[in-house]
Write a protein that holds these residues in place. Structure first.
Motif, PDB file in Angstrom:
ATOM      1  N   ARG A 505      55.295  24.963 -12.659  1.00 54.53           N
ATOM      2  CA  ARG A 505      56.301  23.992 -12.197  1.00 54.53           C
ATOM      3  C   ARG A 505      56.840  23.159 -13.358  1.00 54.53           C
ATOM      4  NH1 ARG A 505      56.316  20.331  -6.739  1.00 54.53           N
ATOM      5  NH2 ARG A 505      58.199  19.128  -7.222  1.00 54.53           N
ATOM      6  N   LEU A 506      55.948  22.716 -14.239  1.00 60.12           N
ATOM      7  CA  LEU A 506      56.389  21.952 -15.406  1.00 60.12           C
ATOM      8  C   LEU A 506      57.275  22.806 -16.299  1.00 60.12           C
ATOM      9  CD1 LEU A 506      53.078  20.059 -16.294  1.00 60.12           C
ATOM     10  CD2 LEU A 506      55.174  19.054 -15.378  1.00 60.12           C
ATOM     11  N   SER A 507      56.934  24.082 -16.410  1.00 59.91           N
ATOM     12  CA  SER A 507      57.734  24.982 -17.230  1.00 59.91           C
ATOM     13  C   SER A 507      59.126  25.162 -16.648  1.00 59.91           C
ATOM     14  CB  SER A 507      57.027  26.340 -17.345  1.00 59.91           C
ATOM     15  OG  SER A 507      57.813  27.247 -18.082  1.00 59.91           O
ATOM     16  N   ALA A 508      59.197  25.319 -15.338  1.00 64.95           N
ATOM     17  CA  ALA A 508      60.487  25.537 -14.686  1.00 64.95           C
ATOM     18  C   ALA A 508      61.380  24.306 -14.752  1.00 64.95           C
ATOM     19  CB  ALA A 508      60.254  25.945 -13.225  1.00 64.95           C
ATOM     20  N   GLU A 509      60.792  23.114 -14.610  1.00 66.51           N
ATOM     21  CA  GLU A 509      61.599  21.889 -14.543  1.00 66.51           C
ATOM     22  C   GLU A 509      61.905  21.289 -15.906  1.00 66.51           C
ATOM     23  OE1 GLU A 509      60.634  18.953 -11.710  1.00 66.51           O
ATOM     24  OE2 GLU A 509      59.891  20.358 -10.203  1.00 66.51           O
ATOM     25  N   TYR A 510      60.982  21.440 -16.879  1.00 69.78           N
ATOM     26  CA  TYR A 510      61.151  20.747 -18.155  1.00 69.78           C
ATOM     27  C   TYR A 510      61.141  21.677 -19.369  1.00 69.78           C
ATOM     28  CZ  TYR A 510      59.851  16.915 -15.059  1.00 69.78           C
ATOM     29  OH  TYR A 510      59.793  16.031 -14.019  1.00 69.78           O
ATOM     30  N   GLY A 511      60.988  22.989 -19.139  1.00 66.24           N
ATOM     31  CA  GLY A 511      61.008  23.918 -20.249  1.00 66.24           C
ATOM     32  C   GLY A 511      59.759  23.900 -21.108  1.00 66.24           C
ATOM     33  N   ILE A 512      58.653  23.390 -20.563  1.00 66.31           N
ATOM     34  CA  ILE A 512      57.390  23.353 -21.304  1.00 66.31           C
ATOM     35  C   ILE A 512      56.710  24.719 -21.173  1.00 66.31           C
ATOM     36  CG2 ILE A 512      55.173  22.174 -21.540  1.00 66.31           C
ATOM     37  CD1 ILE A 512      56.421  19.837 -19.958  1.00 66.31           C
ATOM     38  N   ALA A 513      56.133  25.216 -22.248  1.00 65.39           N
ATOM     39  CA  ALA A 513      55.462  26.516 -22.212  1.00 65.39           C
ATOM     40  C   ALA A 513      54.271  26.455 -21.261  1.00 65.39           C
ATOM     41  CB  ALA A 513      55.005  26.914 -23.611  1.00 65.39           C
ATOM     42  N   ALA A 514      54.313  27.253 -20.186  1.00 61.67           N
ATOM     43  CA  ALA A 514      53.260  27.223 -19.170  1.00 61.67           C
ATOM     44  C   ALA A 514      51.903  27.594 -19.753  1.00 61.67           C
ATOM     45  CB  ALA A 514      53.622  28.165 -18.022  1.00 61.67           C
ATOM     46  N   ASP A 515      51.877  28.565 -20.677  1.00 58.40           N
ATOM     47  CA  ASP A 515      50.609  28.987 -21.281  1.00 58.40           C
ATOM     48  C   ASP A 515      49.944  27.837 -22.032  1.00 58.40           C
ATOM     49  OD1 ASP A 515      51.059  31.449 -20.267  1.00 58.40           O
ATOM     50  OD2 ASP A 515      51.603  32.408 -22.165  1.00 58.40           O
ATOM     51  N   ASP A 516      50.749  27.051 -22.771  1.00 56.90           N
ATOM     52  CA  ASP A 516      50.191  25.932 -23.542  1.00 56.90           C
ATOM     53  C   ASP A 516      49.569  24.892 -22.615  1.00 56.90           C
ATOM     54  OD1 ASP A 516      51.064  27.168 -25.803  1.00 56.90           O
ATOM     55  OD2 ASP A 516      52.841  25.899 -26.075  1.00 56.90           O
ATOM     56  N   VAL A 517      50.267  24.604 -21.503  1.00 59.12           N
ATOM     57  CA  VAL A 517      49.761  23.607 -20.564  1.00 59.12           C
ATOM     58  C   VAL A 517      48.471  24.086 -19.918  1.00 59.12           C
ATOM     59  CG1 VAL A 517      50.227  22.314 -18.446  1.00 59.12           C
ATOM     60  CG2 VAL A 517      52.067  22.710 -20.095  1.00 59.12           C
ATOM     61  N   ALA A 518      48.497  25.297 -19.364  1.00 60.07           N
ATOM     62  CA  ALA A 518      47.338  25.804 -18.627  1.00 60.07           C
ATOM     63  C   ALA A 518      46.126  25.969 -19.526  1.00 60.07           C
ATOM     64  CB  ALA A 518      47.696  27.137 -17.966  1.00 60.07           C
TER      65      ALA A 518
END
Length: 701
Positions: A505-518
């Protein structure tokens, strides 16, 4: 009142107060007494000596500004040296600087007699004692009152100084610039470089008051901005006034008369204020001198008392000095400082002893620059100054060496007095402080990088300082919650799946790399760095390329367990607060985590969280109750006045804003042009006092 609350000072000082304290602490003997004595050592090059001294003050100012924004605590140099270099050095810096400040403040009050003596037969010591009692009482009444007095004194001083400078340059122009240069400034450096640099050491301490504001950093609003900006403005104004003022004095007075003159500004004013009736010109200068000496003494008592207060907190001296009185000022520390000052005034030749304390202040400046190097190289996460000195480490290296070199230019007696102060402080540490303290400095963290030991208590303390200083201005927590995303899970879901869903969700809304967050969140959990308590988990991660903060609130329909250190599972949770922060903002990250943890510890939180029916109610459950108010705009009653108005048109109270609007099953983040409608449910966030006022205003609704 708890012991912690009993030791807190209120934040009542703004930018102009910082400027006034710094500026007022500099203009006394350095300008109104010293120019004649300095000119006897350097000749006309005394003007250059003041300019060089102002430039050499830059490293100490920049380092003090950085330390003050990293650790805005009462105590100034004592607190910084103690936390950076350890309690032994801190005790030397604290006790020695406290004595030096008292001597300088007493010296300023005695100096008033020289100027008042131009018109009145004033008993200097009795006047100084009376003024000490007066300023002590003012300092007890409150920092705001002390700052207000300081403002007026500095305004009077600068107004008269400006008039003096304008008239002085008009006089030089009337005499002829070429003629003045040939008669008064030639030869420019009669005693060579030796005389010039010896004079730089003599006048350097004229700028020492600049750093006094660090001792009241805990009482400064928005210290990240106000402290460095106030100190910078103060140094610019002081350097310009010193250089231009001394240039005028040298230009209009005969050298032989100037070298023995203890009231050089008044003497210079007599030569070009003759167009004013009677003694009006000299009276103006005497007024400025009195304002200067009084402001130095007032700022000195304020600053010295905070040293005593901070040492009381740390049990370097009796903890009784850390008591805060009914006016939210360190009452006992102020009385103690005033009492010692009176004893010194009555018992010693203050004018002689105070000059000897100058070398000790230079030593403190050197150690403060060294403290910045140690704190930066220790790489403590909690050391996160709001202002960072430029040109590190070259500025700090020069700032460490230059004061030590200037001390060597000041004579043997002065150096012996400095060693005497150090010896007295070391004796006190061995006799009393050592057995009451259980703390080391950041220097141990530097050793830890070299394979030795560290002080975990210091890191915790610096984290606490960051949290408190971050809350000093706007409340970022309420803003973050208001703009957070909410996921309300209606089916059983494993923790790792929730993490990837949040990341997507963060990746879709703010362009943050999902892999880095998870991967970052899961790694933090596996090593045991995810707080879990009372059914709440706080997964969090800091990312290098991120610019803003993001929060995702997750409510689960069934218990969820995290995989933590050693492959174990955590206690079950029903609420997960995912915080994703920029790596460059550890101060804000820690503050937000602390606020979230505060809700975790609230006994009623889980009940409110599980019973919430809407996204807005979930957010309100996370907010601290004293910081938000929920209102529904009704057809009648107090809230009816809000309907059909744009948000920008609505005047609530200072310190409160409309953060959320719940309308027809959706949550709207209001903007200035958002028009409120009947039936809207508003979430208003703000300071506790503002929320209380609004509760009273809309009590019926």
């Amino acid at each position: 009142m708890s012991e912690v609350e009993d030791q807190k000072l209120s934040k009542e000082l703004g930018l102009f107060d910082v400027f006034a304290i710094s500026t007022g602490a500099m203009f006394s003997s350095g300008f109104f007494l010293l120019p004649g004595l300095a000119a006897a050592e350097a000749g006309p090059s005394v003007v250059l000596a003041y300019l060089i001294a102002g430039i050499l003050m830059l490293p100490a100012m920049l380092s003090m500004a950085e330390l003050s924004t990293a650790m805005p605590r009462a105590g100034g140099a004592y607190y910084f040296l103690d936390r950076a270099l350890g309690p032994v050095v801190g005790t030397v810096g604290g006790v020695g600087t406290w004595i030096a400040l008292i001597l300088k403040s007493a010296f300023a009050l005695i100096g008033m007699g020289a100027y008042l003596g131009l018109f009145f037969d004033v008993p200097a010591k009795q006047l100084a004692v009376a003024l000490t009692v007066l300023f002590t009482v003012v300092n007890i009444v409150g920092a705001k009152e002390t700052g207000r007095l300081q403002r007026w004194l500095v305004v009077i001083l600068l107004a008269v100084l400006f008039f003096f400078l304008v008239q002085g340059f008009l006089e030089i122009a009337s005499l002829g610039v070429g003629q003045v240069r040939e008669n008064q400034f030639s030869p420019f450096m009669p005693f060579g470089l030796t005389g010039l640099f010896a004079t730089v050491g003599l006048v350097f301490v004229s700028y020492a008051g600049l750093t006094k504001v660090a001792s009241v950093a805990e009482e400064v609003q928005n210290p990240d901005v106000n402290i460095p900006l106030g100190m910078t403005l103060s140094l610019i104004v002081a350097t310009a006034a010193y250089v231009l003022g001394v240039l005028i004095i040298v230009a209009v007075l005969e050298p032989s008369a100037l070298h023995d003159d203890l009231t050089p500004v008044a003497t210079a004013a007599q030569s070009f204020f003759d167009w004013l009736p009677g003694s009006t010109g000299v009276i103006l200068i005497v007024m400025a001198a009195i304002a200067a000496f009084a402001s130095t003494a007032n700022a000195g008592i304020m600053s010295a008392s905070r040293y005593l207060f901070a040492m009381g907190r740390d049990k370097v001296v009796s903890p009784g000095f850390a008591r805060v009185g009914r006016f939210k000022t360190p009452t006992r520390a102020v009385w103690g400082t005033g009492a010692v000052m009176v004893v010194i005034l009555v018992s010693f030749d203050v004018m002689s002893v105070a000059k000897l304390a100058s070398a000790f202040q230079l030593l403190i400046f050197a150690m403060l620059n060294l403290a910045v190097i140690v704190l930066r190289e220790s790489r403590i996460e909690g050391y996160d100054p709001g202002y960072r000195s430029p040109f590190y480490p070259w500025i700090q290296g020069a700032g460490t060496l230059i004061p030590l070199w200037l001390i060597t230019q000041m004579g043997g007696i002065t150096i012996l007095f400095t060693f005497g102060l150090i010896g007295a402080a070391l004796w006190w540490y061995a006799y009393y402080a050592r057995e009451h303290m259980a703390r080391e400095g950041a220097v141990l963290h530097l050793f830890e990088r070299l394979g030795r030991q560290r002080d975990p208590g210091l890191e915790r303390e610096l984290r606490e300082v960051l949290l408190e200083s971050d809350r000093a201005g706007r409340d970022p927590f309420t803003e973050l919650v208001a703009e957070s995303r909410v996921i309300d899970l209606e089916e059983p879901t494993e923790y790792e799946t929730i993490v990837w869903r949040v990341s997507a969700r963060l990746s879709a809304e703010y362009g943050i790399a999902a892999d880095d967050v998870a991967e970052g969140i899961l790694t933090e959990s596996r090593v045991g760095l995810t707080p879990v308590a009372n059914g709440v988990a706080l997964p969090h991660v800091k990312l290098a390329d991120l610019k803003t903060f993001h929060l995702v609130l997750v409510r689960t329909c069934e218990d969820v367990c995290l995989t933590v250190e050693g492959g174990r599972t955590s206690k079950p949770v029903r609420a997960l607060f995912f915080l994703v922060s920029p790596e460059s903002r550890p101060r804000r990250h820690l503050g937000l985590l602390a606020s979230l943890a505060g809700r975790m510890d609230d006994d009623v939180f889980m009940e409110e969280w599980l019973s919430a029916e809407t996204e807005q109610e979930l957010k309100e459950a996370v907010l601290q109750e004293e910081r938000f108010l929920s209102l529904e705009i009704a057809e009648e009653g107090a809230t009816a006045e809000l309907a059909e108005h744009e948000v920008r048109e609505i005047e609530l109270v200072e310190g409160a804003l409309i953060a959320l609007v719940h309308r027809n099953g959706t949550v709207v983040i209001p903007r200035g042009r958002t028009r409120l409608e009947e039936g809207d449910r508003l979430t208003i966030v703000g300071e506790p006092d503002a929320i209380r006022e609004l509760r009273l205003r809309f009590a019926g609704d």
